[in-house]
Design a protein around this motif. Structure first.
Motif, mmCIF file in Angstrom:
data_model
loop_
_atom_site.group_PDB
_atom_site.id
_atom_site.type_symbol
_atom_site.label_atom_id
_atom_site.label_comp_id
_atom_site.label_asym_id
_atom_site.label_seq_id
_atom_site.Cartn_x
_atom_site.Cartn_y
_atom_site.Cartn_z
ATOM 1 N N SER A 383 0.824 -1.210 0.000
ATOM 2 C CA SER A 383 0.000 0.000 0.000
ATOM 3 C C SER A 383 0.856 1.256 0.000
ATOM 4 C CB SER A 383 -0.926 0.001 1.216
ATOM 5 O OG SER A 383 -0.189 0.138 2.409
ATOM 6 N N TRP A 384 2.074 1.171 0.531
ATOM 7 C CA TRP A 384 2.896 2.371 0.690
ATOM 8 C C TRP A 384 3.907 2.547 -0.450
ATOM 9 C CZ3 TRP A 384 2.365 6.233 4.149
ATOM 10 C CH2 TRP A 384 3.377 7.183 4.201
ATOM 11 N N CYS A 385 4.485 1.462 -0.936
ATOM 12 C CA CYS A 385 5.606 1.549 -1.878
ATOM 13 C C CYS A 385 5.177 1.250 -3.304
ATOM 14 C CB CYS A 385 6.704 0.558 -1.489
ATOM 15 S SG CYS A 385 7.382 0.804 0.160
ATOM 16 N N ASP A 386 5.658 2.083 -4.236
ATOM 17 C CA ASP A 386 5.509 1.705 -5.629
ATOM 18 C C ASP A 386 6.679 0.781 -5.990
ATOM 19 O OD1 ASP A 386 7.785 3.273 -6.102
ATOM 20 O OD2 ASP A 386 6.606 5.005 -6.762
ATOM 21 N N GLU A 387 6.735 0.350 -7.241
ATOM 22 C CA GLU A 387 7.730 -0.640 -7.640
ATOM 23 C C GLU A 387 9.157 -0.160 -7.400
ATOM 24 O OE1 GLU A 387 8.847 -3.106 -11.710
ATOM 25 O OE2 GLU A 387 6.822 -2.325 -11.442
ATOM 26 N N GLN A 388 9.408 1.119 -7.710
ATOM 27 C CA GLN A 388 10.746 1.669 -7.531
ATOM 28 C C GLN A 388 11.120 1.756 -6.055
ATOM 29 O OE1 GLN A 388 13.102 2.317 -9.714
ATOM 30 N NE2 GLN A 388 14.505 3.035 -8.108
ATOM 31 N N GLU A 389 10.191 2.236 -5.231
ATOM 32 C CA GLU A 389 10.462 2.376 -3.797
ATOM 33 C C GLU A 389 10.673 1.005 -3.155
ATOM 34 O OE1 GLU A 389 7.901 6.441 -2.868
ATOM 35 O OE2 GLU A 389 6.914 4.490 -2.984
ATOM 36 N N LEU A 390 9.928 0.017 -3.606
ATOM 37 C CA LEU A 390 10.085 -1.331 -3.076
ATOM 38 C C LEU A 390 11.471 -1.882 -3.426
ATOM 39 C CD1 LEU A 390 8.263 -3.203 -1.440
ATOM 40 C CD2 LEU A 390 7.525 -4.246 -3.581
ATOM 41 N N ALA A 391 11.917 -1.605 -4.652
ATOM 42 C CA ALA A 391 13.245 -2.047 -5.067
ATOM 43 C C ALA A 391 14.333 -1.370 -4.233
ATOM 44 C CB ALA A 391 13.453 -1.751 -6.553
ATOM 45 N N GLU A 392 14.167 -0.075 -3.967
ATOM 46 C CA GLU A 392 15.146 0.655 -3.155
ATOM 47 C C GLU A 392 15.184 0.107 -1.734
ATOM 48 O OE1 GLU A 392 13.856 4.666 -3.514
ATOM 49 O OE2 GLU A 392 14.600 4.900 -5.579
ATOM 50 N N ARG A 393 14.019 -0.195 -1.174
ATOM 51 C CA ARG A 393 13.977 -0.756 0.176
ATOM 52 C C ARG A 393 14.644 -2.132 0.193
ATOM 53 N NH1 ARG A 393 12.294 -0.434 5.093
ATOM 54 N NH2 ARG A 393 11.684 1.710 4.789
ATOM 55 N N ALA A 394 14.444 -2.917 -0.852
ATOM 56 C CA ALA A 394 15.086 -4.232 -0.932
ATOM 57 C C ALA A 394 16.604 -4.093 -0.962
ATOM 58 C CB ALA A 394 14.588 -4.980 -2.159
ATOM 59 N N GLU A 395 17.099 -3.105 -1.703
ATOM 60 C CA GLU A 395 18.550 -2.883 -1.770
ATOM 61 C C GLU A 395 19.088 -2.458 -0.397
ATOM 62 O OE1 GLU A 395 20.466 -3.628 -4.155
ATOM 63 O OE2 GLU A 395 19.148 -3.817 -5.896
ATOM 64 N N ARG A 396 18.361 -1.577 0.294
ATOM 65 C CA ARG A 396 18.800 -1.149 1.630
ATOM 66 C C ARG A 396 18.771 -2.330 2.603
ATOM 67 N NH1 ARG A 396 15.255 3.174 0.774
ATOM 68 N NH2 ARG A 396 13.893 2.505 2.468
ATOM 69 N N HIS A 397 17.776 -3.178 2.446
ATOM 70 C CA HIS A 397 17.678 -4.359 3.316
ATOM 71 C C HIS A 397 18.877 -5.277 3.095
ATOM 72 C CE1 HIS A 397 16.031 -7.713 5.520
ATOM 73 N NE2 HIS A 397 16.018 -8.465 4.450
ATOM 74 N N MET A 398 19.255 -5.487 1.854
ATOM 75 C CA MET A 398 20.411 -6.349 1.586
ATOM 76 C C MET A 398 21.694 -5.733 2.127
ATOM 77 S SD MET A 398 19.649 -8.092 -2.145
ATOM 78 C CE MET A 398 19.074 -6.604 -2.999
ATOM 79 N N ASP A 399 21.816 -4.413 2.043
ATOM 80 C CA ASP A 399 22.993 -3.746 2.635
ATOM 81 C C ASP A 399 23.026 -3.962 4.146
ATOM 82 O OD1 ASP A 399 23.773 -2.816 0.171
ATOM 83 O OD2 ASP A 399 22.853 -0.838 0.401
ATOM 84 N N ALA A 400 21.858 -3.843 4.790
ATOM 85 C CA ALA A 400 21.787 -4.049 6.240
ATOM 86 C C ALA A 400 22.146 -5.483 6.608
ATOM 87 C CB ALA A 400 20.387 -3.698 6.751
ATOM 88 N N LEU A 401 21.729 -6.441 5.772
ATOM 89 C CA LEU A 401 22.074 -7.844 6.018
ATOM 90 C C LEU A 401 23.587 -8.050 5.933
ATOM 91 C CD1 LEU A 401 19.315 -9.667 3.911
ATOM 92 C CD2 LEU A 401 19.446 -9.572 6.403
ATOM 93 N N LYS A 402 24.210 -7.470 4.932
ATOM 94 C CA LYS A 402 25.649 -7.630 4.735
ATOM 95 C C LYS A 402 26.449 -6.987 5.861
ATOM 96 C CE LYS A 402 25.089 -7.687 -0.305
ATOM 97 N NZ LYS A 402 25.273 -6.904 -1.559
ATOM 98 N N GLU A 403 25.913 -5.884 6.409
ATOM 99 C CA GLU A 403 26.611 -5.166 7.483
ATOM 100 C C GLU A 403 26.250 -5.682 8.865
ATOM 101 O OE1 GLU A 403 25.613 -1.085 6.829
ATOM 102 O OE2 GLU A 403 26.323 -1.106 4.754
ATOM 103 N N GLY A 404 25.377 -6.692 8.925
ATOM 104 C CA GLY A 404 25.020 -7.284 10.206
ATOM 105 C C GLY A 404 24.221 -6.378 11.115
ATOM 106 N N LYS A 405 23.422 -5.502 10.538
ATOM 107 C CA LYS A 405 22.677 -4.534 11.339
ATOM 108 C C LYS A 405 21.369 -5.089 11.900
ATOM 109 C CE LYS A 405 24.369 -0.344 9.009
ATOM 110 N NZ LYS A 405 23.971 0.841 8.209
#
Length: 679
Positions: A383-405
């Motif tokens: 409801s909140w994210c369009d396709e582009q925003e969802l992709a950006e959030r996915a990229e930030r999530h993967m960065d957080a996973l790699k950094e152990g956050k």
């Protein structure tokens, strides 16, 4: 503002609390007016504020306490006594009076009351003595107390019947004690003629926030910088905020919870969420445990579905007869555990009344590897994210996973939610692979990728396991993949279920899936209905991918709609540009030729067999029965040519002419269906 502060507003610093009290101001004004209008020597209409958890009842009670305390007109004679949200120790009327005295003891004129209670403790009439001591003190000081009791309904439910009767008697006869309570559950006693508090309290219901109130709430949450950011969001993304309001039914706490989680990339908001879930677990667990077994099963099924469900769907999930489900739904609705959503038919929909309770059910009752556990977060992301925003959030999530956050449990929840929300197959696969690599301990709880599901569905279909292929494709179709929706449509068509086939073709066609557009047009044709819609769809299919497979169906549908020039042009293009002498012409041309005859266009039909432009296809020989059927349809002017037909063709030609007559009847255009009538 952190979610924890929203959950327990009594712990917030008073100046900050007052500053951020921005909604429910109309209700506050109404209650204050009611208090002012009832002077010290008048009887007060004791009130219960009723609303779902998170609607702002606790906040409203605290604000009332502050307003009464600071009001120059009221404070000389009216003392607000604010109870904590959870007063588990109050299980009797005497304990209620003890707690009131504990609050009052801070004031010099009441400081001796606790000692007086201690002295009276051994009395056989302790409760009456407690009230007498309190009443005398109020009379002596000419004071009245306003008891602001959260969860009043639950408190009264713990009292024995004699305590309930005694309290009602006191409230009816004493001008010195007033109650404004709050309750998240329907006060059963208010509606039961046999109970002491039947129709006793004035009820004030808090509904979900409207659009304007939601904006006021969000603007009042943070400091100046956060407010400026929120103003920008409301100005540029107001539609998303409205989607958030509808998703949460306008419950302030749930809106703030989801908003905090959305803005947070490091998991602290999820820590707050888990703290809240732990805090309400005893209450919610007790709520479920008190339900009969069938009602527990129904609540569990609705909760895991998140979206509203019909009685039939609930019955299928619970394995209970529909009549039993209907009866239990009525009781659950009465007790405000679920809400009924009326539809245009008798088949209403049902949803849990309190969305935060729904989140608790999913997070605490759902299995860790169950994708439904994250469905509330999925719905919010969608409801909140369009396709582009969802992709950006996915990229930030993967960065957080790699950094152990992220803590493993938070990593799992976000990865489950993103995997269900993303429609980019490659990106979804990367999210799942990254989670497995950097948080391997949650790998077994992750869902399968949609790429793998598509592969499994394809393999099942190729091996002849259409049942498994249908099941897998339906899972993908439910996520909105047009390819899967089309596949489901094909599988239902092969099963002969044209109604379901049509519905799935329609879903995929709405998303521009060309094959679905083409097949939906043919479904309408087979059904003999909606001729203009069928033609419009086939025009789109032909425009996207022109071929003999689109031109000839287009000609067929144009003939149905009696758009003859368009039909003739489509047939001509198909025969001169697409068809070759090696094609199976019976599959391609049989229906257009029959439809031409049925619509009285025998001259053009005959042209297909005799015009030199189409001579390379040698139709006279390859479609000989159709040629003689057309000659017979023309009649006297070609009678001699028709006589050339060999006897071995007579039955076949007769069958073709019967088909032509059937076309005349089935595809006769009604006056309201013609393109002229539509125009």
């Amino acid at each position: 503002m952190k979610v924890a502060a929203i959950y327990n507003p009594q712990e917030m610093q008073e100046d900050l609390f007052v500053e951020r009290f921005v909604v429910r101001r109309d209700t506050l004004a109404e209650l204050m007016q009611r208090i002012r209008e009832t002077g010290p020597n008048q009887f007060f209409k004791h009130t219960i504020i009723q609303g779902l958890r998170g609607q702002g009842k606790t906040t409203l009670l605290r604000k009332l306490s502050i307003c009464v305390r600071d009001n120059a007109e009221l404070s000389p004679w009216l003392i607000p006594v604010l109870f904590r949200e959870e007063e588990y120790s109050v299980t009797s009327l005497c304990r209620l009076w003890e707690l009131v005295v504990e609050h009052l003891a801070d004031q010099p004129e009441f400081e001796t009351l606790p000692d007086q209670y201690e002295e009276a403790y051994q009395s056989p009439h302790y409760e009456k003595d407690c009230f007498s001591i309190l009443g005398d003190a109020l009379q002596k000081t000419d004071k009245t107390i306003l008891l602001l009791i959260d969860n009043l309904g639950e408190m009264l439910g713990k009292f024995e019947l004699r305590d309930q009767q005694r309290l009602r008697e006191i409230l009816q006869t004493s001008r010195r004690i007033r109650i404004i309570g709050a309750s998240a559950v329907m006060l059963e006693q208010h509606y039961d003629q046999g109970k002491p508090f039947f129709q006793f309290f004035t009820m004030k219901t808090l509904d979900g926030l409207n659009r304007e109130e939601t904006h006021e709430l969000l603007l009042g949450l943070g400091d100046a910088e956060q407010t400026a950011k929120m103003q920008d969001i409301l100005r540029t993304q107001s539609g998303k905020v409205e989607a958030l309001r509808r998703l949460t039914a306008g419950v302030p706490r749930t809106m703030i919870l989801l908003f905090e989680i959305f803005l947070d990339d490091h998991g602290s908001a999820l820590d707050d969420l888990e703290a809240l879930l732990d805090r309400v677990t005893p209450l919610y667990k007790h709520r479920l445990d008190d339900l009969p077994a069938q009602q527990q099963a129904i609540v569990h099924a609705i909760a895991l579905g998140w979206d509203a469900m019909s009685t039939k769907e609930i019955a299928a999930k619970t394995r209970l007869p529909s009549k039993q489900v209907s009866a239990q739904l009525s009781q659950l609705e009465k007790n405000r555990l679920i809400r009924r959503i009326p539809t245009s038919t008798k088949n209403h929909l049902y949803q849990l009344e309190e969305r935060f309770f729904n989140i608790w059910c999913l997070m605490r009752l759902g299995r860790k590897n169950d994708k439904q556990r994250a469905i509330w977060l999925v719905k919010f992301l969608e409801s909140w994210c369009d396709e582009q925003e969802l992709a950006e959030r996915a990229e930030r999530h993967m960065d957080a996973l790699k950094e152990g956050k992220l803590a493993p449990r938070h990593a799992l929840l976000w990865s489950q939610a993103l995997a269900q929300s993303l429609r980019d197959l490659d990106l979804q696969q990367r999210v799942l692979d990254t989670t497995k690599e950097f948080v391997p301990q949650v790998a077994e709880s992750l869902p399968e990728s949609d790429t793998d599901l598509f592969k499994k569905a394809s393999e099942a279909y190729k091996s002849g396991d259409c049942k498994s292929a249908l099941k897998l494709n339906k899972v993908l179709a439910d996520k909105g993949y047009p390819t899967a929706e089309y596949n489901v449509g094909i599988l239902y068509m092969q099963n002969g279920d044209m109604k379901l086939s049509e519905s799935y073709f329609f879903k995929a066609a709405q998303k521009g899936y060309v094959d679905a557009i083409h097949n939906l047009s043919l479904v309408y044709y087979e059904d003999g209905k909606r001729p203009l819609d069928a033609l419009e769809l086939m025009r789109k299919s032909d425009q996207a991918e022109p071929s003999a497979q689109t031109k000839l169906p287009l000609s067929l549908l144009a003939l149905w709609n009696e758009e003859f020039p368009e039909a003739f042009s489509a047939i001509d293009l198909a025969m001169t540009e697409f068809l070759t002498e090696t094609d199976d012409l019976d599959d391609f041309l049989a229906y257009p030729v029959a439809m031409l005859a049925a619509k009285g266009q025998t001259a053009f039909a005959l042209k297909l067999f005799e015009d030199e432009r189409y001579g390379h296809l040698n139709l006279k020989e390859r479609l000989k029965p159709y040629y003689y059927a057309i000659l017979q349809e023309i009649g006297e002017s070609r009678r001699d040519d028709a006589l050339r037909m060999g006897p071995e063709l007579e039955q076949t030609v007769a069958e073709i002419r019967a088909d032509i007559e059937g076309f005349r009847l089935q595809y006769r255009l009604q006056p309201t269906e013609s393109s002229d009538a539509k125009a």
